[in-house]
Motif scaffolding. Structure first.
Motif, mmCIF file in Angstrom:
data_model
loop_
_atom_site.group_PDB
_atom_site.id
_atom_site.type_symbol
_atom_site.label_atom_id
_atom_site.label_comp_id
_atom_site.label_asym_id
_atom_site.label_seq_id
_atom_site.Cartn_x
_atom_site.Cartn_y
_atom_site.Cartn_z
ATOM 1 N N ASN A 1 0.850 -1.175 0.000
ATOM 2 C CA ASN A 1 0.000 0.000 0.000
ATOM 3 C C ASN A 1 0.896 1.238 0.000
ATOM 4 O O ASN A 1 2.065 1.150 0.348
ATOM 5 C CB ASN A 1 -0.896 -0.005 1.246
ATOM 6 C CG ASN A 1 -2.116 0.879 1.096
ATOM 7 O OD1 ASN A 1 -2.323 1.517 0.076
ATOM 8 N ND2 ASN A 1 -2.940 0.909 2.131
ATOM 9 N N ILE A 2 0.333 2.384 -0.373
ATOM 10 C CA ILE A 2 1.134 3.599 -0.298
ATOM 11 C C ILE A 2 1.285 4.006 1.164
ATOM 12 O O ILE A 2 0.425 3.736 1.990
ATOM 13 C CB ILE A 2 0.551 4.755 -1.131
ATOM 14 C CG1 ILE A 2 -0.810 5.177 -0.627
ATOM 15 C CG2 ILE A 2 0.512 4.410 -2.595
ATOM 16 C CD1 ILE A 2 -1.277 6.495 -1.189
ATOM 17 N N CYS A 3 2.384 4.632 1.464
ATOM 18 C CA CYS A 3 2.666 5.075 2.823
ATOM 19 C C CYS A 3 1.668 6.167 3.212
ATOM 20 O O CYS A 3 1.510 7.149 2.479
ATOM 21 C CB CYS A 3 4.086 5.608 2.911
ATOM 22 S SG CYS A 3 4.505 6.284 4.529
ATOM 23 N N PRO A 4 1.002 6.004 4.351
ATOM 24 C CA PRO A 4 0.021 7.015 4.759
ATOM 25 C C PRO A 4 0.667 8.311 5.271
ATOM 26 O O PRO A 4 0.004 9.340 5.343
ATOM 27 C CB PRO A 4 -0.745 6.321 5.882
ATOM 28 C CG PRO A 4 0.218 5.347 6.454
ATOM 29 C CD PRO A 4 1.049 4.886 5.284
ATOM 30 N N CYS B 1 3.811 9.835 4.038
ATOM 31 C CA CYS B 1 4.328 10.664 2.936
ATOM 32 C C CYS B 1 3.426 10.595 1.704
ATOM 33 O O CYS B 1 3.731 11.219 0.691
ATOM 34 C CB CYS B 1 5.751 10.253 2.582
ATOM 35 S SG CYS B 1 5.882 8.610 1.831
ATOM 36 N N GLU B 2 2.350 9.831 1.772
ATOM 37 C CA GLU B 2 1.395 9.655 0.680
ATOM 38 C C GLU B 2 2.053 9.124 -0.591
ATOM 39 O O GLU B 2 1.716 9.503 -1.701
ATOM 40 C CB GLU B 2 0.636 10.955 0.418
ATOM 41 C CG GLU B 2 -0.168 11.391 1.638
ATOM 42 C CD GLU B 2 -0.900 12.697 1.450
ATOM 43 O OE1 GLU B 2 -0.522 13.484 0.547
ATOM 44 O OE2 GLU B 2 -1.841 12.938 2.216
ATOM 45 N N GLY B 3 3.033 8.230 -0.409
ATOM 46 C CA GLY B 3 3.670 7.571 -1.535
ATOM 47 C C GLY B 3 4.851 8.307 -2.133
ATOM 48 O O GLY B 3 5.499 7.805 -3.044
ATOM 49 N N CYS C 1 11.217 9.777 4.257
ATOM 50 C CA CYS C 1 10.163 9.361 5.183
ATOM 51 C C CYS C 1 10.654 8.187 6.037
ATOM 52 O O CYS C 1 11.104 7.179 5.504
ATOM 53 C CB CYS C 1 8.914 8.961 4.407
ATOM 54 S SG CYS C 1 7.555 8.381 5.441
ATOM 55 N N CYS D 1 8.341 4.675 5.809
ATOM 56 C CA CYS D 1 8.496 3.713 4.708
ATOM 57 C C CYS D 1 9.941 3.571 4.247
ATOM 58 O O CYS D 1 10.201 2.923 3.233
ATOM 59 C CB CYS D 1 7.620 4.130 3.537
ATOM 60 S SG CYS D 1 8.102 5.694 2.770
ATOM 61 N N GLY E 1 8.067 4.947 -0.224
ATOM 62 C CA GLY E 1 6.708 5.384 -0.552
ATOM 63 C C GLY E 1 5.687 4.274 -0.402
ATOM 64 O O GLY E 1 4.513 4.462 -0.671
ATOM 65 N N LYS E 2 6.143 3.084 0.031
ATOM 66 C CA LYS E 2 5.262 1.924 0.133
ATOM 67 C C LYS E 2 5.423 1.243 1.498
ATOM 68 O O LYS E 2 6.500 1.252 2.073
ATOM 69 C CB LYS E 2 5.595 0.904 -0.937
ATOM 70 C CG LYS E 2 5.534 1.452 -2.333
ATOM 71 C CD LYS E 2 6.072 0.455 -3.323
ATOM 72 C CE LYS E 2 6.236 1.096 -4.696
ATOM 73 N NZ LYS E 2 6.934 0.214 -5.613
#
Length: 60
Positions: free
Chosen positions: A28-31, A33-35, A44, A47, A51-52
């Motif tokens: 899933n995308i990292c909550p 840094c929002e990916g 970040c 993650c 980003g994941k």
């Protein structure tokens, strides 16, 4: 990307729930840094800059 100091121990980023490939999990995308992998130009820590994150999936 930072050295794999956390991955060397657990195999996954600090913000992830499990190691990649674990049954019942998915990418899933990292909550945080929002990916993007970075926030204001700083890697970040949730993650490890990918980003994941790996999270549990399913319900029940």
């Amino acid at each position: 990307m930072a050295p794999d100091r956390d991955r060397a121990v657990g195999g996954h980023s600090p913000g992830g729930d499990a190691e990649p490939g674990t049954p019942g999990t998915g990418e899933n995308i990292c909550p945080i840094c929002e990916g993007a992998g970075a926030i204001d130009g700083v890697e970040c820590v949730n993650c490890d800059g990918t980003g994941k994150v790996i999270e549990g999936v399913g319900g029940g």
